[in-house]
Design a protein around this motif. Structure first.
Motif, PDB file in Angstrom:
ATOM      1  N   LYS A 124       1.004  -1.136   0.045  1.00 58.80           N
ATOM      2  CA  LYS A 124       0.081  -0.059  -0.054  1.00 58.80           C
ATOM      3  C   LYS A 124       0.877   1.278  -0.089  1.00 58.80           C
ATOM      4  O   LYS A 124       0.391   2.423   0.534  1.00 58.80           O
ATOM      5  CB  LYS A 124      -0.905  -0.053   1.146  1.00 58.80           C
ATOM      6  N   ASP A 125       2.227   1.230  -0.477  1.00 65.44           N
ATOM      7  CA  ASP A 125       3.144   2.157  -0.572  1.00 65.44           C
ATOM      8  C   ASP A 125       2.108   3.391  -1.685  1.00 65.44           C
ATOM      9  O   ASP A 125       1.609   2.929  -2.419  1.00 65.44           O
ATOM     10  CB  ASP A 125       4.505   2.017  -1.070  1.00 65.44           C
ATOM     11  N   SER A 126       2.271   4.450  -1.240  1.00 64.43           N
ATOM     12  CA  SER A 126       1.567   5.711  -1.775  1.00 64.43           C
ATOM     13  C   SER A 126       2.303   5.711  -3.287  1.00 64.43           C
ATOM     14  O   SER A 126       3.478   5.600  -3.646  1.00 64.43           O
ATOM     15  CB  SER A 126       1.641   6.907  -0.986  1.00 64.43           C
ATOM     16  N   PHE A 127       1.568   6.588  -4.212  1.00 66.65           N
ATOM     17  CA  PHE A 127       2.041   6.779  -5.344  1.00 66.65           C
ATOM     18  C   PHE A 127       3.320   7.735  -5.091  1.00 66.65           C
ATOM     19  O   PHE A 127       4.223   7.716  -5.681  1.00 66.65           O
ATOM     20  CB  PHE A 127       1.101   7.685  -6.046  1.00 66.65           C
ATOM     21  N   HIS A 128       3.261   8.831  -4.058  1.00 63.65           N
ATOM     22  CA  HIS A 128       4.209   9.697  -3.770  1.00 63.65           C
ATOM     23  C   HIS A 128       5.688   8.704  -3.298  1.00 63.65           C
ATOM     24  O   HIS A 128       6.730   9.298  -3.745  1.00 63.65           O
ATOM     25  CB  HIS A 128       3.960  10.528  -2.714  1.00 63.65           C
ATOM     26  N   GLU A 129       5.371   7.859  -2.515  1.00 64.29           N
ATOM     27  CA  GLU A 129       6.696   6.876  -2.312  1.00 64.29           C
ATOM     28  C   GLU A 129       7.221   6.445  -3.558  1.00 64.29           C
ATOM     29  O   GLU A 129       8.436   6.358  -3.663  1.00 64.29           O
ATOM     30  CB  GLU A 129       6.322   6.009  -1.362  1.00 64.29           C
ATOM     31  N   TYR A 130       6.542   5.693  -4.436  1.00 67.73           N
ATOM     32  CA  TYR A 130       7.234   5.284  -5.632  1.00 67.73           C
ATOM     33  C   TYR A 130       7.781   6.513  -6.453  1.00 67.73           C
ATOM     34  O   TYR A 130       9.034   6.173  -6.720  1.00 67.73           O
ATOM     35  CB  TYR A 130       5.871   4.809  -6.585  1.00 67.73           C
ATOM     36  N   ILE A 131       7.177   7.541  -6.551  1.00 70.76           N
ATOM     37  CA  ILE A 131       7.714   8.758  -7.392  1.00 70.76           C
ATOM     38  C   ILE A 131       9.080   9.317  -6.755  1.00 70.76           C
ATOM     39  O   ILE A 131       9.937   9.527  -7.266  1.00 70.76           O
ATOM     40  CB  ILE A 131       6.710   9.680  -7.510  1.00 70.76           C
ATOM     41  N   GLU A 132       8.877   9.483  -5.460  1.00 69.08           N
ATOM     42  CA  GLU A 132      10.118  10.193  -4.567  1.00 69.08           C
ATOM     43  C   GLU A 132      11.276   9.109  -4.693  1.00 69.08           C
ATOM     44  O   GLU A 132      12.494   9.511  -4.937  1.00 69.08           O
ATOM     45  CB  GLU A 132       9.626  10.329  -3.247  1.00 69.08           C
ATOM     46  N   LYS A 133      11.036   7.910  -4.359  1.00 69.82           N
ATOM     47  CA  LYS A 133      12.013   6.803  -4.663  1.00 69.82           C
ATOM     48  C   LYS A 133      12.616   6.863  -6.213  1.00 69.82           C
ATOM     49  O   LYS A 133      13.712   6.746  -6.291  1.00 69.82           O
ATOM     50  CB  LYS A 133      11.415   5.545  -4.426  1.00 69.82           C
ATOM     51  N   ALA A 134      11.723   7.116  -7.186  1.00 64.73           N
ATOM     52  CA  ALA A 134      12.418   7.212  -8.534  1.00 64.73           C
ATOM     53  C   ALA A 134      13.176   8.199  -8.720  1.00 64.73           C
ATOM     54  O   ALA A 134      14.373   8.324  -9.271  1.00 64.73           O
ATOM     55  CB  ALA A 134      11.239   7.057  -9.407  1.00 64.73           C
ATOM     56  N   ILE A 135      12.799   9.487  -8.116  1.00 63.62           N
ATOM     57  CA  ILE A 135      13.575  10.563  -8.441  1.00 63.62           C
ATOM     58  C   ILE A 135      14.940  10.502  -7.747  1.00 63.62           C
ATOM     59  O   ILE A 135      15.988  10.974  -8.029  1.00 63.62           O
ATOM     60  CB  ILE A 135      12.720  11.735  -7.998  1.00 63.62           C
ATOM     61  N   SER A 136      14.843   9.894  -6.566  1.00 60.78           N
ATOM     62  CA  SER A 136      16.194   9.671  -5.793  1.00 60.78           C
ATOM     63  C   SER A 136      17.080   8.767  -6.606  1.00 60.78           C
ATOM     64  O   SER A 136      18.479   8.851  -6.410  1.00 60.78           O
ATOM     65  CB  SER A 136      15.794   9.105  -4.460  1.00 60.78           C
ATOM     66  N   LEU A 137      16.687   7.927  -7.372  1.00 54.27           N
ATOM     67  CA  LEU A 137      17.536   7.234  -8.388  1.00 54.27           C
ATOM     68  C   LEU A 137      17.748   7.823  -9.602  1.00 54.27           C
ATOM     69  O   LEU A 137      18.374   6.994 -10.362  1.00 54.27           O
ATOM     70  CB  LEU A 137      16.597   5.706  -8.491  1.00 54.27           C
ATOM     71  N   GLN A 138      17.336   9.054  -9.828  1.00 55.85           N
ATOM     72  CA  GLN A 138      17.542   9.609 -11.104  1.00 55.85           C
ATOM     73  C   GLN A 138      16.888   9.226 -12.179  1.00 55.85           C
ATOM     74  O   GLN A 138      17.291   9.520 -13.352  1.00 55.85           O
ATOM     75  CB  GLN A 138      19.148   9.885 -11.323  1.00 55.85           C
ATOM     76  N   TYR A 139      15.771   8.520 -11.954  1.00 56.56           N
ATOM     77  CA  TYR A 139      14.690   8.363 -13.137  1.00 56.56           C
ATOM     78  C   TYR A 139      14.121   9.703 -13.623  1.00 56.56           C
ATOM     79  O   TYR A 139      13.717  10.681 -12.901  1.00 56.56           O
ATOM     80  CB  TYR A 139      13.590   7.453 -12.736  1.00 56.56           C
ATOM     81  N   THR A 140      14.028   9.636 -15.097  1.00 52.59           N
ATOM     82  CA  THR A 140      13.344  11.078 -15.518  1.00 52.59           C
ATOM     83  C   THR A 140      11.888  10.700 -15.958  1.00 52.59           C
ATOM     84  O   THR A 140      11.221  11.504 -16.476  1.00 52.59           O
ATOM     85  CB  THR A 140      14.226  11.382 -16.696  1.00 52.59           C
ATOM     86  N   HIS A 141      11.671   9.191 -16.367  1.00 50.12           N
ATOM     87  CA  HIS A 141      10.347   8.971 -16.976  1.00 50.12           C
ATOM     88  C   HIS A 141       9.783   7.690 -16.237  1.00 50.12           C
ATOM     89  O   HIS A 141      10.526   6.594 -15.958  1.00 50.12           O
ATOM     90  CB  HIS A 141      10.370   8.563 -18.455  1.00 50.12           C
ATOM     91  N   LEU A 142       8.555   7.660 -15.963  1.00 48.11           N
ATOM     92  CA  LEU A 142       7.913   6.483 -15.116  1.00 48.11           C
ATOM     93  C   LEU A 142       6.673   6.046 -15.882  1.00 48.11           C
ATOM     94  O   LEU A 142       5.859   7.099 -16.278  1.00 48.11           O
ATOM     95  CB  LEU A 142       7.691   6.736 -13.767  1.00 48.11           C
ATOM     96  N   THR A 143       6.387   4.964 -16.258  1.00 44.21           N
ATOM     97  CA  THR A 143       5.021   4.607 -16.326  1.00 44.21           C
ATOM     98  C   THR A 143       4.477   3.638 -15.366  1.00 44.21           C
ATOM     99  O   THR A 143       5.160   2.539 -15.062  1.00 44.21           O
ATOM    100  CB  THR A 143       5.006   3.764 -17.776  1.00 44.21           C
ATOM    101  N   PHE A 144       3.218   4.063 -14.789  1.00 45.26           N
ATOM    102  CA  PHE A 144       2.744   3.378 -13.909  1.00 45.26           C
ATOM    103  C   PHE A 144       1.763   2.342 -14.874  1.00 45.26           C
ATOM    104  O   PHE A 144       0.941   2.604 -15.538  1.00 45.26           O
ATOM    105  CB  PHE A 144       1.801   4.075 -12.862  1.00 45.26           C
ATOM    106  N   THR A 145       1.753   1.001 -14.428  1.00 48.95           N
ATOM    107  CA  THR A 145       1.179  -0.102 -15.084  1.00 48.95           C
ATOM    108  C   THR A 145       0.439  -0.853 -14.299  1.00 48.95           C
ATOM    109  O   THR A 145       0.808  -2.030 -13.960  1.00 48.95           O
ATOM    110  CB  THR A 145       2.126  -0.900 -16.141  1.00 48.95           C
ATOM    111  N   GLU A 146      -0.578  -0.653 -13.828  1.00 44.02           N
ATOM    112  CA  GLU A 146      -1.204  -1.457 -12.674  1.00 44.02           C
ATOM    113  C   GLU A 146      -2.235  -2.584 -13.424  1.00 44.02           C
ATOM    114  O   GLU A 146      -2.402  -2.476 -14.512  1.00 44.02           O
ATOM    115  CB  GLU A 146      -2.328  -0.636 -12.015  1.00 44.02           C
TER     116      GLU A 146
END
Length: 264
Positions: free
Chosen positions: A18-40
């Protein structure tokens, strides 16, 4: 430099965290990702009964609108920090092509990106979710007659998914094409299925589709390699097929999983 994760799950996943969208996104930003696709995981097609114990393989359709609305808000919130795409991972269920096409017709206008995957196989009047557990895979081997037979049926079904007419919103990327190897250390096949993989790659190339280069298998204890492994990725690239790294994260901490040992 563009850094993409094209396969990420969300708090809408009924079998994930149940991690929030914000947790996913902030983790990705911390790893220097520039593009994400959420694919539920999209809802399974009308009339199909999920075989997993909790019947939690996909969202309910009454959640889909809220899912896309949440993503629309996040796109705007993060527009100056990271590019976010709205996507789904759609199951190919053999025999339910019309129902799947109907679902995509209803929701395809909301999709920026999507993945088509095979998780369920049908054999001798029985459906199985092949990646659910070692116990399910063992029962499949008993039913099909051998691990090789399970592999053959998986690759045949995967080819059908690539060839299937699912309408104008059919996903453009084929998910984790060697998912059948999730439990390979427990139930190894006796051959590499080079011909079957070759047919799949030719079909993908002929249709201008992409491949999901999926890091989840790297960290699965009974697999230990990406879906698909590097040699198949090299064959795909030689045919001009685009591959997109996907963590297949079901929790925020899984963003980027496997990528340190994958060559993309």
């Amino acid at each position: 430099m563009k850094r993409v994760d094209g396969h990420i799950h969300t708090p809408f996943c009924p079998h994930g965290s149940k991690d929030s969208f914000h947790e996913y996104i902030e983790k990705a930003i911390s790893l220097q990702y520039t593009h994400l696709t959420f694919t539920e995981h999209a809802p399974l097609p009308d009339g199909f009964t999920d075989t997993t114990p909790d019947r939690d393989s996909g969202m309910a359709e009454d959640e889909v609108s809220a899912y896309f609305e949440a993503l629309d808000e996040l796109k705007d919130e993060y527009k100056h920090r990271i590019k976010i795409k709205s996507g789904l991972e759609v199951d190919y269920i053999e025999g339910y092509e019309k129902e799947t096409a109907d679902f995509l017709t209803r929701w395809g206008h909301r999709l920026d990106d999507s993945i088509l995957s095979v998780h369920f196989l049908f054999f001798q009047n029985k459906w199985d979710c092949l990646d659910y557990s070692p116990e399910v895979f063992r029962s499949m081997i008993e039913n099909y007659g051998s691990a090789n037979s399970v592999y053959i049926h998986y690759y045949r079904t995967l080819l059908k998914s690539i060839e299937a007419d699912l309408g104008p919103f059919k996903p453009n990327r084929i998910g984790h094409i060697t998912l059948v190897k999730k439990f390979q250390k427990l139930f190894p096949a006796s051959k590499p299925f080079t011909n079957e993989i070759g047919q799949i790659l030719k079909a993908v190339a002929a249709r201008g589709l992409e491949l999901d280069y999926n890091g989840a298998g790297v960290i699965k204890p009974h697999c230990g390699e990406s879906y698909p492994p590097k040699d198949i990725i090299d064959r795909a690239h030689s045919l001009g097929i685009k591959t997109v790294y996907g963590s297949d994260a079901h929790s925020a901490n899984a963003i980027g999983q496997g990528r340190d040992v994958m060559k993309s």
